[in-house]
Design a protein around this motif. Structure first.
Motif, PDB file in Angstrom:
ATOM      1  N   SER A   5       0.828  -1.210   0.000  1.00  0.00           N
ATOM      2  CA  SER A   5       0.000   0.000   0.000  1.00  0.00           C
ATOM      3  C   SER A   5       0.862   1.259   0.000  1.00  0.00           C
ATOM      4  CB  SER A   5      -0.935   0.008   1.216  1.00  0.00           C
ATOM      5  OG  SER A   5      -0.202   0.075   2.419  1.00  0.00           O
ATOM      6  N   MET A   6       2.107   1.125   0.473  1.00  0.00           N
ATOM      7  CA  MET A   6       3.016   2.262   0.487  1.00  0.00           C
ATOM      8  C   MET A   6       3.339   2.738  -0.933  1.00  0.00           C
ATOM      9  SD  MET A   6       5.683   0.991   3.418  1.00  0.00           S
ATOM     10  CE  MET A   6       6.707   2.443   3.236  1.00  0.00           C
ATOM     11  N   HIS A   7       3.237   1.807  -1.886  1.00  0.00           N
ATOM     12  CA  HIS A   7       3.643   2.139  -3.247  1.00  0.00           C
ATOM     13  C   HIS A   7       2.568   2.895  -4.016  1.00  0.00           C
ATOM     14  CE1 HIS A   7       5.862  -1.940  -2.688  1.00  0.00           C
ATOM     15  NE2 HIS A   7       6.552  -0.950  -2.131  1.00  0.00           N
ATOM     16  N   LYS A   8       1.362   2.935  -3.472  1.00  0.00           N
ATOM     17  CA  LYS A   8       0.234   3.468  -4.220  1.00  0.00           C
ATOM     18  C   LYS A   8      -0.023   4.944  -3.975  1.00  0.00           C
ATOM     19  CE  LYS A   8      -2.111  -1.013  -4.285  1.00  0.00           C
ATOM     20  NZ  LYS A   8      -3.349  -1.767  -3.933  1.00  0.00           N
ATOM     21  N   GLN A   9       0.755   5.516  -3.076  1.00  0.00           N
ATOM     22  CA  GLN A   9       0.555   6.935  -2.789  1.00  0.00           C
ATOM     23  C   GLN A   9       1.085   7.782  -3.939  1.00  0.00           C
ATOM     24  OE1 GLN A   9      -1.141   7.610  -0.133  1.00  0.00           O
ATOM     25  NE2 GLN A   9      -1.087   5.479   0.535  1.00  0.00           N
ATOM     26  N   GLU A  10       0.502   8.945  -4.129  1.00  0.00           N
ATOM     27  CA  GLU A  10       0.957   9.850  -5.176  1.00  0.00           C
ATOM     28  C   GLU A  10       2.375  10.320  -4.891  1.00  0.00           C
ATOM     29  OE1 GLU A  10      -1.733  13.065  -5.493  1.00  0.00           O
ATOM     30  OE2 GLU A  10      -3.472  11.784  -5.897  1.00  0.00           O
ATOM     31  N   ASN A  11       3.106  10.615  -5.952  1.00  0.00           N
ATOM     32  CA  ASN A  11       4.503  11.025  -5.795  1.00  0.00           C
ATOM     33  C   ASN A  11       4.639  12.256  -4.917  1.00  0.00           C
ATOM     34  OD1 ASN A  11       5.518   8.963  -7.359  1.00  0.00           O
ATOM     35  ND2 ASN A  11       5.391  10.129  -9.266  1.00  0.00           N
ATOM     36  N   ALA A  33     -11.114  17.888  13.349  1.00  0.00           N
ATOM     37  CA  ALA A  33     -12.058  17.933  12.230  1.00  0.00           C
ATOM     38  C   ALA A  33     -11.350  18.179  10.903  1.00  0.00           C
ATOM     39  CB  ALA A  33     -13.110  19.004  12.479  1.00  0.00           C
ATOM     40  N   ALA A  34     -10.161  18.758  10.953  1.00  0.00           N
ATOM     41  CA  ALA A  34      -9.414  19.062   9.729  1.00  0.00           C
ATOM     42  C   ALA A  34      -8.555  17.897   9.257  1.00  0.00           C
ATOM     43  CB  ALA A  34      -8.533  20.290   9.945  1.00  0.00           C
ATOM     44  N   LEU A  35      -8.406  16.857  10.054  1.00  0.00           N
ATOM     45  CA  LEU A  35      -7.540  15.737   9.692  1.00  0.00           C
ATOM     46  C   LEU A  35      -8.085  15.011   8.459  1.00  0.00           C
ATOM     47  CD1 LEU A  35      -6.746  14.206  13.196  1.00  0.00           C
ATOM     48  CD2 LEU A  35      -5.163  15.444  11.701  1.00  0.00           C
ATOM     49  N   ARG A  36      -7.184  14.692   7.547  1.00  0.00           N
ATOM     50  CA  ARG A  36      -7.530  13.942   6.339  1.00  0.00           C
ATOM     51  C   ARG A  36      -6.220  13.526   5.679  1.00  0.00           C
ATOM     52  NH1 ARG A  36      -5.917  17.369   2.514  1.00  0.00           N
ATOM     53  NH2 ARG A  36      -6.026  19.625   2.941  1.00  0.00           N
ATOM     54  N   PRO A  37      -6.238  12.460   4.889  1.00  0.00           N
ATOM     55  CA  PRO A  37      -5.045  12.142   4.110  1.00  0.00           C
ATOM     56  C   PRO A  37      -4.673  13.307   3.198  1.00  0.00           C
ATOM     57  CG  PRO A  37      -6.589  10.308   4.088  1.00  0.00           C
ATOM     58  CD  PRO A  37      -7.319  11.472   4.711  1.00  0.00           C
ATOM     59  N   ASP A  87      -3.389   8.007   4.338  1.00  0.00           N
ATOM     60  CA  ASP A  87      -4.447   7.064   4.672  1.00  0.00           C
ATOM     61  C   ASP A  87      -3.798   5.836   5.300  1.00  0.00           C
ATOM     62  OD1 ASP A  87      -6.709   5.518   4.830  1.00  0.00           O
ATOM     63  OD2 ASP A  87      -7.157   5.551   2.690  1.00  0.00           O
ATOM     64  N   GLY A  88      -4.104   5.558   6.547  1.00  0.00           N
ATOM     65  CA  GLY A  88      -3.474   4.465   7.284  1.00  0.00           C
ATOM     66  C   GLY A  88      -2.657   4.929   8.466  1.00  0.00           C
ATOM     67  N   ASP A  89      -2.326   6.215   8.515  1.00  0.00           N
ATOM     68  CA  ASP A  89      -1.599   6.760   9.665  1.00  0.00           C
ATOM     69  C   ASP A  89      -2.515   6.888  10.876  1.00  0.00           C
ATOM     70  OD1 ASP A  89       0.790   7.113   8.304  1.00  0.00           O
ATOM     71  OD2 ASP A  89       0.428   9.230   7.860  1.00  0.00           O
ATOM     72  N   ILE A  90      -1.893   6.988  12.039  1.00  0.00           N
ATOM     73  CA  ILE A  90      -2.553   7.538  13.223  1.00  0.00           C
ATOM     74  C   ILE A  90      -1.731   8.735  13.673  1.00  0.00           C
ATOM     75  CG2 ILE A  90      -3.758   5.490  14.071  1.00  0.00           C
ATOM     76  CD1 ILE A  90      -1.393   4.943  15.933  1.00  0.00           C
ATOM     77  N   VAL A 107      -6.333   8.311  10.574  1.00  0.00           N
ATOM     78  CA  VAL A 107      -6.312   9.094   9.346  1.00  0.00           C
ATOM     79  C   VAL A 107      -6.786   8.201   8.199  1.00  0.00           C
ATOM     80  CG1 VAL A 107      -4.928  10.476   7.766  1.00  0.00           C
ATOM     81  CG2 VAL A 107      -4.396  10.469  10.219  1.00  0.00           C
ATOM     82  N   GLY A 108      -7.978   8.471   7.681  1.00  0.00           N
ATOM     83  CA  GLY A 108      -8.520   7.663   6.605  1.00  0.00           C
ATOM     84  C   GLY A 108      -9.060   6.329   7.094  1.00  0.00           C
ATOM     85  N   ASP A 109      -9.596   5.567   6.157  1.00  0.00           N
ATOM     86  CA  ASP A 109     -10.248   4.299   6.498  1.00  0.00           C
ATOM     87  C   ASP A 109      -9.265   3.156   6.693  1.00  0.00           C
ATOM     88  OD1 ASP A 109     -12.770   5.460   6.409  1.00  0.00           O
ATOM     89  OD2 ASP A 109     -13.003   5.076   4.260  1.00  0.00           O
ATOM     90  N   ARG A 110      -8.084   3.247   6.087  1.00  0.00           N
ATOM     91  CA  ARG A 110      -7.126   2.147   6.215  1.00  0.00           C
ATOM     92  C   ARG A 110      -6.691   1.948   7.658  1.00  0.00           C
ATOM     93  NH1 ARG A 110      -3.002   2.775   1.041  1.00  0.00           N
ATOM     94  NH2 ARG A 110      -4.528   2.300  -0.592  1.00  0.00           N
TER      95      ARG A 110
END
Length: 403
Positions: free
Chosen positions: A53-59, A159-163, A224-227, A249-252
């Motif tokens: 999943s680490m490889h799928k993040q945008e550059n 409330a502002a947290l997001r990937p 997405d996947g962080d805490i 952070v995110g659903d992952r």
């Protein structure tokens, strides 16, 4: 700096305590991702579904998360750099500099005594240094005000947290929210207590994944996947109010059993400890119930950092250790205000500190979570001054199914 010995590079495999071999993920090498080491081919295969999943993040996100191509000076493509290129980090997280300039607080807002030179003066006297203050009714009201405002600020930031948002952007949100906080139109606004406290450079602590506490907001984006733990403290009308929570952070993140296990264990440890707060409870008892619950979730308790007294002084007696069989002296009495803030880890309890002299991480690079409230001991029990509101972001998450 921590006095822990330097650590060997650890395998990135989940629940793997082995030292890493020279085996690196080939995809990570192609992407320029550093330190992606595993102990064996079998361990790499076992963890592939999670690791890929680490490889799928945008550059653009990878540029913030991982060490830049040029680490000793700003990357020519992004301007970002890792300020500690030779440091032996325990996990995959890296600082992403440069830090933004120090944010200013209007002079019209009352500042704590350390705001200018970074050195706290109150509470430094050795006379009655271990005395725990019992606040009168007026001071208790002052604590209620500042803690209510601190809760508002934390909720705004959460409330502002997001990937995709950077921790520096969260710092900006917290800073602005602090200086806008007041109880009535004619009242002074609030100062973000961490700013320049012992020279801390930012207005909030943002502690991501393996960071236990005191993370410095920088240019790294949240994935997405962080805490992430947001630790907010306000100074208002002469009093400090302190709280923190760990957020998914995110659903992952919510779908990962280990991430949920450590986060919810930390939340529950705080809840269990608060149940004990009442006149006569010994300060050392909180650690016993916290560690018992943490162990029941197969987690450990960080020992280096403690809860603390708080009132007109940011950190003062008593110290509240979170581990069992500690030697804390004293008992709860009406009018005392202090924090309980257990830090719970998936792996070992030992910690290490980055060269910035603030960021504390687990020694094995495994994830950690923390929750904190400011508490007032009443005649009959406890008042949670920083309690969650019905509309507060975050909250408990059920354990996802395990494979």
């Amino acid at each position: 700096m921590s006095d822990e010995p330097p650590t060997k590079r650890k395998c990135l495999g989940a629940d793997c305590d082995n030292d890493a071999s020279s085996l690196q993920c080939p995809k990570c090498l192609n992407l320029g991702i550093k330190d992606s080491y595993f102990c064996s081919q079998d361990c790499f295969k076992k963890n592939w579904n999670t690791h890929k999943s680490m490889h799928k993040q945008e550059n653009s996100i990878l540029d913030h998360l991982f060490p830049p191509k040029v680490v000793s000076k700003p990357d020519p493509d992004t301007g970002y750099f890792n300020p500690f290129p030779t440091y032996n980090f325990s996990g995959p997280l890296r600082p992403v500099y440069p830090l933004s300039p120090k944010r200013e607080v209007p002079k019209s807002i009352p500042h704590p005594d350390y705001a200018e030179d970074g050195v706290p003066k109150l509470g430094r006297s050795l006379v009655r240094a271990n005395k725990v203050e019992q606040l009168d009714a007026k001071a208790q009201d002052g604590m209620r005000k500042v803690c209510r405002l601190a809760r508002e600020v934390l909720d705004i930031a959460a409330a502002a947290l997001r990937p995709g948002i950077t921790t520096d952007e969260i710092d900006e949100i917290v800073h602005k929210a602090c200086i806008e906080r007041n109880v009535r139109a004619s009242a002074a606004s609030s100062y973000p207590s961490p700013l320049n406290y012992n020279h801390f450079p930012k207005s909030v602590c943002t502690s991501v994944n393996e960071v236990i506490c005191h993370g410095i907001p920088d240019k790294r984006v949240l994935l997405d996947g962080d805490i992430v733990n947001l630790d907010v403290t306000l100074y208002h009308e002469g009093f400090h109010g302190d709280l923190n929570e760990t957020y998914y952070v995110g659903d992952r993140a919510k779908a990962d059993p280990d991430t949920v296990r450590v986060t919810e264990a930390a939340r529950e440890c705080l809840e269990e400890a608060i149940k004990l707060v009442k006149p006569g409870t010994l300060f050392r008892e909180f650690g016993n119930v916290i560690e018992k619950h943490a162990k029941s979730k197969n987690c450990s308790v960080i020992r280096t950092y403690v809860g603390h007294g708080i009132n007109r002084i940011f950190h003062c007696p008593p110290n509240i250790p979170h581990y069992a069989k500690n030697k804390a002296v004293g008992e709860c009495k009406p009018g005392m205000t202090f924090t309980i803030e257990p830090m719970i880890a998936l792996g070992k309890y030992r910690d290490m500190t980055w060269p910035d002299n603030w960021t504390s991480t687990t020694i094995d690079g495994k994830r950690t979570a923390q929750f904190e409230h400011t508490l007032l001991v009443t005649e009959t029990g406890v008042e949670v001054l920083t309690a969650r509101l019905p509309n507060s972001p975050g909250g408990p998450v059920p354990m996802p199914p395990t494979n």
